[in-house]
Design a protein around this motif. Structure first.
Motif, short mmCIF file in Angstrom:
data_model
loop_
_atom_site.label_atom_id
_atom_site.label_comp_id
_atom_site.label_asym_id
_atom_site.label_seq_id
_atom_site.Cartn_x
_atom_site.Cartn_y
_atom_site.Cartn_z
N LYS A 193 0.83 -1.21 0.00
CA LYS A 193 0.00 0.00 0.00
C LYS A 193 0.86 1.26 0.00
CE LYS A 193 -4.17 -1.84 2.17
NZ LYS A 193 -5.09 -1.76 3.34
N ILE A 194 1.95 1.23 0.76
CA ILE A 194 2.86 2.38 0.79
C ILE A 194 3.46 2.60 -0.60
CG2 ILE A 194 5.04 3.24 1.73
CD1 ILE A 194 4.28 1.83 4.37
N ALA A 195 3.80 1.51 -1.28
CA ALA A 195 4.36 1.60 -2.63
C ALA A 195 3.37 2.29 -3.57
CB ALA A 195 4.71 0.21 -3.15
N GLN A 196 2.10 1.96 -3.45
CA GLN A 196 1.08 2.60 -4.30
C GLN A 196 1.01 4.09 -4.02
OE1 GLN A 196 -2.43 0.36 -3.30
NE2 GLN A 196 -1.80 -1.45 -4.45
N ALA A 197 1.10 4.45 -2.72
CA ALA A 197 1.03 5.86 -2.35
C ALA A 197 2.25 6.63 -2.85
CB ALA A 197 0.92 6.00 -0.84
N ILE A 198 3.43 6.01 -2.74
CA ILE A 198 4.65 6.65 -3.24
C ILE A 198 4.54 6.91 -4.74
CG2 ILE A 198 7.13 6.35 -3.64
CD1 ILE A 198 7.17 4.68 -1.02
N SER A 199 4.09 5.90 -5.47
CA SER A 199 3.94 6.03 -6.93
C SER A 199 2.95 7.14 -7.28
CB SER A 199 3.47 4.70 -7.51
OG SER A 199 3.26 4.80 -8.90
N PHE A 200 1.87 7.23 -6.52
CA PHE A 200 0.85 8.25 -6.77
C PHE A 200 1.42 9.65 -6.53
CE2 PHE A 200 -2.66 10.98 -5.36
CZ PHE A 200 -3.51 10.87 -6.46
N VAL A 201 2.10 9.83 -5.40
CA VAL A 201 2.69 11.13 -5.07
C VAL A 201 3.70 11.55 -6.13
CG1 VAL A 201 4.21 12.34 -3.44
CG2 VAL A 201 2.28 10.99 -2.58
N LYS A 202 4.56 10.62 -6.54
CA LYS A 202 5.59 10.93 -7.53
C LYS A 202 4.98 11.23 -8.90
CE LYS A 202 9.34 10.35 -4.99
NZ LYS A 202 10.34 11.42 -4.76
N SER A 203 3.79 10.67 -9.16
CA SER A 203 3.14 10.96 -10.45
C SER A 203 2.62 12.39 -10.49
CB SER A 203 1.98 9.98 -10.69
OG SER A 203 0.87 10.27 -9.85
N ILE A 204 2.37 12.97 -9.31
CA ILE A 204 1.91 14.37 -9.24
C ILE A 204 3.10 15.31 -9.39
CG2 ILE A 204 0.81 16.11 -7.77
CD1 ILE A 204 -0.79 13.79 -6.50
N ARG A 205 4.16 15.04 -8.60
CA ARG A 205 5.38 15.84 -8.70
C ARG A 205 6.56 14.97 -8.30
NH1 ARG A 205 4.63 20.54 -5.51
NH2 ARG A 205 6.68 20.10 -4.68
N GLN A 206 7.42 14.73 -9.24
CA GLN A 206 8.56 13.84 -9.03
C GLN A 206 9.54 14.38 -8.00
OE1 GLN A 206 8.77 10.82 -10.52
NE2 GLN A 206 10.66 10.32 -9.43
N ASP A 207 9.57 15.70 -7.83
CA ASP A 207 10.59 16.30 -6.97
C ASP A 207 10.19 16.30 -5.49
OD1 ASP A 207 8.55 18.17 -7.42
OD2 ASP A 207 9.89 19.86 -7.00
N MET A 208 9.00 15.88 -5.15
CA MET A 208 8.59 15.85 -3.75
C MET A 208 9.31 14.72 -3.02
SD MET A 208 4.57 16.81 -3.38
CE MET A 208 4.04 15.79 -4.73
N ILE A 209 9.72 15.00 -1.79
CA ILE A 209 10.36 13.99 -0.94
C ILE A 209 9.29 13.17 -0.26
CG2 ILE A 209 11.81 13.64 1.10
CD1 ILE A 209 13.15 16.34 0.41
N VAL A 210 9.40 11.86 -0.33
CA VAL A 210 8.51 10.97 0.41
C VAL A 210 9.31 10.32 1.54
CG1 VAL A 210 7.01 8.96 0.35
CG2 VAL A 210 7.08 10.51 -1.61
N MET A 211 8.91 10.60 2.77
CA MET A 211 9.57 10.04 3.94
C MET A 211 8.63 9.06 4.63
SD MET A 211 10.87 11.93 7.46
CE MET A 211 9.26 11.83 8.24
N VAL A 212 9.13 7.88 4.93
CA VAL A 212 8.33 6.87 5.62
C VAL A 212 8.86 6.67 7.03
CG1 VAL A 212 7.55 4.47 5.63
CG2 VAL A 212 7.76 5.70 3.46
N ASP A 213 7.98 6.90 8.01
CA ASP A 213 8.29 6.53 9.39
C ASP A 213 8.18 5.01 9.46
OD1 ASP A 213 8.27 5.89 12.06
OD2 ASP A 213 6.81 7.39 12.65
N ASN A 214 9.33 4.35 9.49
CA ASN A 214 9.39 2.89 9.34
C ASN A 214 9.42 2.17 10.69
OD1 ASN A 214 9.36 0.93 7.31
ND2 ASN A 214 11.55 0.57 7.44
N CYS A 215 9.26 2.90 11.79
CA CYS A 215 9.36 2.30 13.12
C CYS A 215 8.40 1.13 13.28
CB CYS A 215 9.06 3.35 14.18
SG CYS A 215 10.37 4.57 14.42
N TYR A 216 8.90 0.07 13.84
CA TYR A 216 8.18 -1.18 14.15
C TYR A 216 7.94 -2.05 12.92
CZ TYR A 216 7.11 1.16 18.58
OH TYR A 216 7.20 1.83 19.77
N GLY A 217 8.33 -1.59 11.73
CA GLY A 217 8.02 -2.35 10.52
C GLY A 217 9.18 -3.09 9.90
N GLU A 218 10.42 -2.73 10.28
CA GLU A 218 11.59 -3.33 9.63
C GLU A 218 11.60 -4.86 9.79
OE1 GLU A 218 12.82 0.73 11.34
OE2 GLU A 218 11.79 -1.07 12.09
#
Length: 428
Positions: A193-218
């Motif tokens: 699901k996060i991958a889908q969101a990243i792809s969607f955000v980058k499709s709007i503007r490639q230059d935006m930074i996407v940061m994921v709070d990865n705590c507890y998920g590694e």
């Protein structure tokens, strides 16, 4: 004469009724546990491969002091993390005190006055509210002219893509996604699901930074958000990737530019990654990462066990007993404060350290209500170790996580149940 296993549990305060109930639940989870072991094996091979590629040697375990110039272990460890997360660079330091600090460094290093950050996974974790300035605090991003927007998840836990598109403006510089639920009872977000969101955000503007709070998920899944274009993944070493051995620390893995910016914020402009003594923790950082996939696997088994234990008793649990797992946290919603407190008392009594202590709710810094925390840990605040906590406010949910071994996680859950039974809050 050798005591039976049931007698060993009885000596630790577990009644026959609770013990048998636990055995019944565990018997139903064999297939589920086997799938967890397959993920553990995959991630173990990934970590070993990353260490071999970086040519980890015994010399990497040496300490540095003062400025920490030319610290081979520090530099190699950061290469290992970049290899594990498949990123250009990583910042892995004992100077990062916790997950909130790692996130604050990543944000402050990559945002400038006039920029906007947007959380697209709803309200961020409580302690990040003061970092951002949602709740006023000295030194917040808001004080530096950085604005904040938020797009809540849809009622079914999915990303609101229409809302995200509407929220993003020309001044939006960074989009934040929180993988885990925090003190909420929403679903944890899968890497897919996060991958889908990243792809969607980058499709709007490639230059935006996407940061994921990865705590507890590694290491809960075989892939990480950085495998799908996250510019930064951020976490704490006293959670999953430290494997229970890291005594402090955090990491930021991502693009070379984002990591460099964060390093200048952590140390100072002009110094960046070049300074930062490791003060003897290198071996623990390496060995903790090596053990992390196995430790996370044990914690996952404990979370699945807890979900099934309490779901069968009629409590609302998130995730439920059968759905896929994307972090190590198990939420159990009691609906009354006594349940949260009794649960935490049981977890504390199962600890190898401070088992005789009774946890009590208190006004913990960074939270807007009293919080109770059970953590008889070797490392203070280490939530990869057996721990449970929760805010004393509706819906009165407790959040269980950790256990350096599956056996200890199992004992902790049984002790939590025993505490509820003894207080007549639960009937088996």
């Amino acid at each position: 004469m050798k005591a039976t296993l049931e007698e060993m549990y009885r000596d630790l305060g577990i009644s026959r009724q609770v013990y048998e109930y636990g055995k019944e639940i565990e018997e139903q989870l064999k297939e589920r546990f086997q799938k967890i072991e397959e993920t553990v094996e995959y991630n173990q091979m990934k970590v070993i491969g990353a260490m071999q590629k970086a040519r980890v040697s015994a010399e990497c375990f040496q300490s540095s002091t003062g400025y920490g110039y030319n610290d081979l272990g520090r530099e190699t460890l950061e290469e290992v993390y970049a290899n594990v997360f498949h990123t250009e660079a990583a910042l892995v330091r004992p100077q990062i005190t916790c997950g909130t600090h790692a996130l604050a460094v990543a944000l402050a290093g990559n945002l400038r006055p006039g920029d906007e950050m947007i959380s697209i996974s709803g309200k961020p974790y409580d302690t990040l509210e003061e970092v951002i300035g949602i709740r006023p605090s000295n030194g917040s991003l808001a004080e530096y002219g950085i604005t904040y927007g938020q797009v809540d998840l849809l009622p079914n836990g999915e990303f609101d893509f229409d809302g995200i598109r509407a929220a993003i403006s020309e001044k939006t510089k960074l989009v934040e996604i929180q993988r885990s639920k925090g003190y909420q009872t929403r679903p944890t977000l899968s890497v897919e699901k996060i991958a889908q969101a990243i792809s969607f955000v980058k499709s709007i503007r490639q230059d935006m930074i996407v940061m994921v709070d990865n705590c507890y998920g590694e290491f809960v899944e075989c892939e990480e958000p950085s495998d799908y274009g996250a510019d930064m993944v951020v976490g704490s070493l006293i959670k999953n990737p430290g494997g229970g051995l890291a005594p402090i620390g955090g990491y930021i893995a991502g693009t070379a530019r984002c990591v460099e910016n964060a390093a200048y914020r952590l140390s100072s402009p002009g110094l960046g990654k070049e300074v930062g003594a490791t003060l003897g923790v290198n071996k623990d950082f390496f060995q903790g990462l090596f053990l992390a996939p196995t430790v996370v696997g044990g914690a996952l088994k404990g979370a699945v066990f807890a979900a099934n234990i309490y779901e069968k008793l009629g409590f609302h649990v998130v995730p439920d007993g059968k759905e896929s797992r994307h972090d190590i946290i198990q939420a159990v919603e009691f609906g009354f404060p006594e349940g949260v407190i009794a649960f935490c008392e049981g977890i504390q009594s199962a600890a190898p350290v401070d088992s005789y202590v009774t946890p009590e709710p208190w006004a913990m810094p960074g939270y807007d209500s009293d919080v109770i925390m059970a953590a008889g840990a070797f490392i203070q605040g280490s939530s990869i170790e057996l721990s449970a906590d929760g805010p004393i406010k509706p819906p009165y949910a407790v959040y269980f996580q950790g256990g350096l071994t599956w056996q200890h996680a199992r004992l902790g859950i049984l002790k939590s149940l025993q505490s509820l039974v003894d207080k007549k809050l639960v009937t088996l």
